[in-house]
Design an enzyme around this catalytic site. Structure first.
Site, PDB file in Angstrom:
ATOM      1  CE  LYS A  15     -31.406 -24.054   2.911  1.00  0.00           C
ATOM      2  NZ  LYS A  15     -31.892 -23.742   4.277  1.00  0.00           N
ATOM      3  NE  ARG A  90     -28.662 -28.506   6.531  1.00  0.00           N
ATOM      4  CZ  ARG A  90     -29.780 -28.483   5.799  1.00  0.00           C
ATOM      5  NH1 ARG A  90     -29.756 -28.860   4.552  1.00  0.00           N
ATOM      6  NH2 ARG A  90     -30.906 -28.068   6.333  1.00  0.00           N
ATOM      7  NE  ARG A 126     -40.470 -25.661   6.914  1.00  0.00           N
ATOM      8  CZ  ARG A 126     -39.148 -25.558   6.788  1.00  0.00           C
ATOM      9  NH1 ARG A 126     -38.621 -24.977   5.727  1.00  0.00           N
ATOM     10  NH2 ARG A 126     -38.351 -26.036   7.721  1.00  0.00           N
ATOM     11  NE  ARG A 155     -38.805 -29.870   6.826  1.00  0.00           N
ATOM     12  CZ  ARG A 155     -37.676 -29.322   6.384  1.00  0.00           C
ATOM     13  NH1 ARG A 155     -37.691 -28.620   5.264  1.00  0.00           N
ATOM     14  NH2 ARG A 155     -36.548 -29.459   7.046  1.00  0.00           N
ATOM     15  NE  ARG A 167     -34.869 -28.296  11.272  1.00  0.00           N
ATOM     16  CZ  ARG A 167     -36.110 -27.860  11.018  1.00  0.00           C
ATOM     17  NH1 ARG A 167     -37.037 -27.925  11.959  1.00  0.00           N
ATOM     18  NH2 ARG A 167     -36.403 -27.368   9.856  1.00  0.00           N
TER      19      ARG A 167
END
Ligand code: AMP
Length: 220
Positions: A15, A90, A126, A155, A167
């Site tokens: 996203k 969300r 990531r 992160r 998550r």
């Protein structure tokens, strides 16, 4: 007519990456609620500290708080000509409130579909820029941001295997119902987000351009 885009999709579906590209191409702001919260956390504000505790555990912040943040952000002048929302809504109550906020303006809703195994792999590897929040793309060095030269880092919520899985569970429970909420609209599009970023960007631009009532810079 302004181009108002909502990017849906699970964590690490791309996203943020796609929102940045689209925002640059269409010259409208990308509004990422995750970036807003991470910046608040860096600044050490009361909201930021509370948000960091929840984010690090992979939990969502409350709807009322997120709605207030987005309402304030969308009211700023730079959002008057359109925007890309990344990370909001969300939950279904957030989507209902967004519909009230836009007062009938069409929302282009893009879902990036990616299998869980790929998402988990992406979260694990990531890297993001500590300075400009860019998300490293395939081919970038592991250390340096190709956009601003800042240092790439991980992160906090990507570091723990249980948080990564949690998550995805939170997404399935709280956010997947958004697909049913939006699916019936003519401006809803689902895209294969497992493709390379360039391919996803091409698909995304083509779908947006194909929506007759949505003007794009290339068509003007
Ligand atoms: P993201 O960068 O979009 O993956 O968001 C990182 C974290 O910020 C999420 O795991 C949540 O803890 C929080 N967050 C971001 N957007 C929202 C939202 N719309 N509602 C609730 N929590 C959010």
């Amino acid at each position: 007519m302004p181009l108002n885009v909502v990017m849906l999709g699970p964590p690490a579906s791309g996203k943020g990456t796609q929102a940045v590209r689209l925002a640059q191409a269409r010259r409208i702001p990308k509004i990422s609620t995750g970036d807003i919260l991470r910046e608040a956390a860096q600044n050490g504000s009361e909201l930021g500290l509370r948000a960091k505790a929840l984010m690090d555990r992979g939990e969502l912040l409350g709807d009322d708080e997120m709605i207030a943040i987005v309402k304030e952000r969308l009211a700023r002048p730079d959002a008057a000509g359109g925007y890309i929302l990344d990370g909001f809504p969300r939950t279904v109550p957030q989507a209902q409130e967004l519909d009230r906020m836009v007062q009938g303006d069409p929302l282009v809703v893009i879902d990036l579909a990616v299998p869980d195994a790929e998402l988990l792999k992406r979260m694990q590897t990531r890297r993001v820029c500590g300075a400009c929040a860019a998300i490293a793309e395939p081919g970038w060095s592991k250390e340096t941001c190709q956009r601003c030269g800042g240092q790439l880092t991980t992160r906090a919520d990507d570091e723990d295997e249980r948080v990564r899985q949690h998550r995805l569970d939170v997404y399935a429970r709280e956010s997947k119902p958004l697909l049913d909420y939006y699916r019936g609209r003519p401006t809803f599009q689902s895209i294969n987000g497992a493709q390379a970023p360039d391919r996803v960007a091409t698909d995304l631009a083509a779908r947006i351009d194909a929506m007759a009532n949505v003007p794009s810079r290339t068509k003007r």
